[in-house]
Design a protein around this motif. Sequence first.
Motif, PDB file in Angstrom:
ATOM      1  N   ASN A  92       0.804  -1.220   0.000  1.00 27.71           N
ATOM      2  CA  ASN A  92       0.000   0.000   0.000  1.00 27.71           C
ATOM      3  C   ASN A  92       0.836   1.267   0.000  1.00 27.71           C
ATOM      4  N   GLY A  93       2.032   1.166  -0.559  1.00 27.90           N
ATOM      5  CA  GLY A  93       2.871   2.356  -0.588  1.00 27.90           C
ATOM      6  C   GLY A  93       4.033   2.170  -1.525  1.00 27.90           C
ATOM      7  N   PRO A  94       4.814   3.236  -1.703  1.00 32.18           N
ATOM      8  CA  PRO A  94       5.914   3.151  -2.658  1.00 32.18           C
ATOM      9  C   PRO A  94       7.025   2.226  -2.153  1.00 32.18           C
ATOM     10  N   SER A 240       8.558  18.297  -0.786  1.00 34.81           N
ATOM     11  CA  SER A 240       7.902  18.776   0.444  1.00 34.81           C
ATOM     12  C   SER A 240       8.750  19.732   1.263  1.00 34.81           C
ATOM     13  N   ASN A 284      -1.241  19.340  -0.814  1.00 34.22           N
ATOM     14  CA  ASN A 284      -0.721  18.454   0.236  1.00 34.22           C
ATOM     15  C   ASN A 284      -1.185  17.013   0.002  1.00 34.22           C
ATOM     16  N   VAL A 286      -0.506  14.191   1.530  1.00 32.65           N
ATOM     17  CA  VAL A 286      -0.903  13.377   2.686  1.00 32.65           C
ATOM     18  C   VAL A 286      -2.326  13.736   3.118  1.00 32.65           C
ATOM     19  N   GLU A 287      -2.612  15.032   3.134  1.00 33.13           N
ATOM     20  CA  GLU A 287      -3.975  15.460   3.504  1.00 33.13           C
ATOM     21  C   GLU A 287      -5.012  15.066   2.447  1.00 33.13           C
ATOM     22  N   ARG A 289      -5.678  12.485   1.100  1.00 31.16           N
ATOM     23  CA  ARG A 289      -6.362  11.209   1.383  1.00 31.16           C
ATOM     24  C   ARG A 289      -7.740  11.417   1.975  1.00 31.16           C
ATOM     25  N   THR A 290      -7.858  12.503   2.777  1.00 28.90           N
ATOM     26  CA  THR A 290      -9.107  12.670   3.524  1.00 28.90           C
ATOM     27  C   THR A 290      -9.949  13.839   3.012  1.00 28.90           C
ATOM     28  N   ASN A 318       2.701  18.405  -3.618  1.00 28.09           N
ATOM     29  CA  ASN A 318       3.893  19.037  -3.051  1.00 28.09           C
ATOM     30  C   ASN A 318       5.095  18.106  -2.977  1.00 28.09           C
ATOM     31  N   PRO A 323       0.284   9.753  -2.751  1.00 28.68           N
ATOM     32  CA  PRO A 323       0.159   8.540  -1.928  1.00 28.68           C
ATOM     33  C   PRO A 323      -0.904   7.574  -2.466  1.00 28.68           C
ATOM     34  N   GLN A 325      -2.983   5.923  -0.965  1.00 32.40           N
ATOM     35  CA  GLN A 325      -4.262   6.004  -0.265  1.00 32.40           C
ATOM     36  C   GLN A 325      -5.184   7.103  -0.805  1.00 32.40           C
TER      37      GLN A 325
END
Lengths: 348, 232
Positions: A92-94, A240, A284, A286-287, A289-290, A318, A323, A325
């Motif tokens: 579930n990730g790089p 980032s 962003n 990471v953000e 995702r939500t 960024n 990601p 997710q």
Amino acid sequence: MTMTGRSMTSLERVLTTLGHHEPDRVPFFLLATMHGAKEVGITIKEYFSRAENVVEGQVRMRAKYRHDCIYAFFYAPLEVEAWGGEVIYAENGPPNSGEPFIRRAADIAKLEPPDVRGSRCLHKVMAAIEMLKQRVNDAPIIGVVMSPFSVPVMQMGFEKYLDVMYDQPELFDRLMRINEEFCVQWANAQLQAGATAICYFDPVSSPTIVPRELYLRTGFQVAKRTLARIKGPTATHLASGRSLPILPDIAETGTAVVGVSAEEDLAELKRACRGKLTILGNLNGVEMRTWSPAQAESIVKAAISKAGRGGGFILSDNHGEIPWQVPEEILLAISEAVHKWGNYPLER
Amino acid sequence: MASLAGYTRLCQVHVVDGKGEDYFLESLARRLETALLSLDEPAVREVLVLPEASSSPLKFVDQVIVPVLEDIGKGWEDGKVALSQVYMSGRILETLVSTMLFQTHHRRESQPKMAIATLIDYHFLGKRLVSSALKTSGYELFDYGRVDVDEAVGLVSRDGIDVLLLSTLMLPSALRTHDVKLKLKAAGLRTKVVVGGAPFRLDPTLWKEVGADAAGRTASDAVEIVNRLAQK
């Protein structure tokens, strides 16, 4: 629109913004890698095992998300793999770098760069670029290198690298010279395979990681020497990291684009870059995702309003890697928002 | 630049004048911070050999060193200090504080049993920074290196850890913190899990999502969090 009234191709759009003029719409780089595996319906590990998978993934993603580039980036530790380092795959990730292959600083003295043409993993990327070049002729193909100044974090670990940088200038210089040779060869091989430009990932140069005085003696010099030998246009990405205090320095390294942080204000970045550097960023990841689709739209709209005027702006994330997710629905909402709010002339 | 001895005398005059020891210690903190950020190790030593430091190390740590670490952490947060400066300050302080200030009997008597680890990722700088800040502040902790979820739970259970500090760089690893928390709970352990690292900085709500008990944005945050947990 072009002078004949048709929409610009992605390549025309990007070139116009790089010239600090307004194209028909704000260009949009969806720097998605792993999402290609979702498109093709296989695991991340399987996806990156064959050039054909990545080609198919990139082409399908561009058709779906209507963005303005092809991203020939596989994963960050690819170069470390070429040096003989370990790559660890996740579901579930790089893929991530494993234990650093330079165990002791003294190992730098006998380090030799890998042969770019003879490396199986690098060859896979070059093959993908060649195939992409045959299938896509209206969008830039972005090749990727890790900067000679930043790749030691994966080669030897951050702590050891900082120790060498501060305490052992001779070993540091040797490491930079070896890495520069590899980086130049690797960048030029991708350009030769058909990449339009090279994204030079250099997070360690960011003032988030080293102070400007140190950067000017180290990463800045490395970038100037390296970029001058890369036979094509380059973009510098700080993955980032912040960039504001060193933007004039980055412009002096000869790069055309800077990938900026979500932690800095786009309007302020735009003032500092206007006419000198094109901004790539800064949603962003990471953000993301939500986010809800409505949030995605308002964030994209705000970014365009802060940085879009006058060209010199490419909307992107960024970090240079979306990601795993982040849901498809949000990527579609981001794309929709660029197509809705990014048309020039922008609304006041 | 005035000599440190002269500077110290000047500050002590204020103490004598009744203007407060706080003022003096605050001045020392500024001096120490400047020395650390310019990597001036002799100047750091000059501060640590002062009677105020050697006669009451823990008080000195709480009133001078911890505020300096907090300031450097905040500086990083605000983009005014680079991570390499945080690392080098930590490296200098960790060595000098342990050799010049702390003997074993000067360690904090009341402190939770703690361990620190990098979860899944092979990126150790964040762990080192936090570990360094805590040790410099008089805390002791186990260093588990790099662990996966089951290893983390097994070690915590074996050592009876009260506070587990987990550092991650990659988002998938950060998300696995949730599994650590669930497995600790399933094993009947009430260990507090404190998280830190890039994903938690970029998404300030992520620590709650993964069920952590607290998150630190900087190494000095960890000191503040542990101080808080130690008082509970």
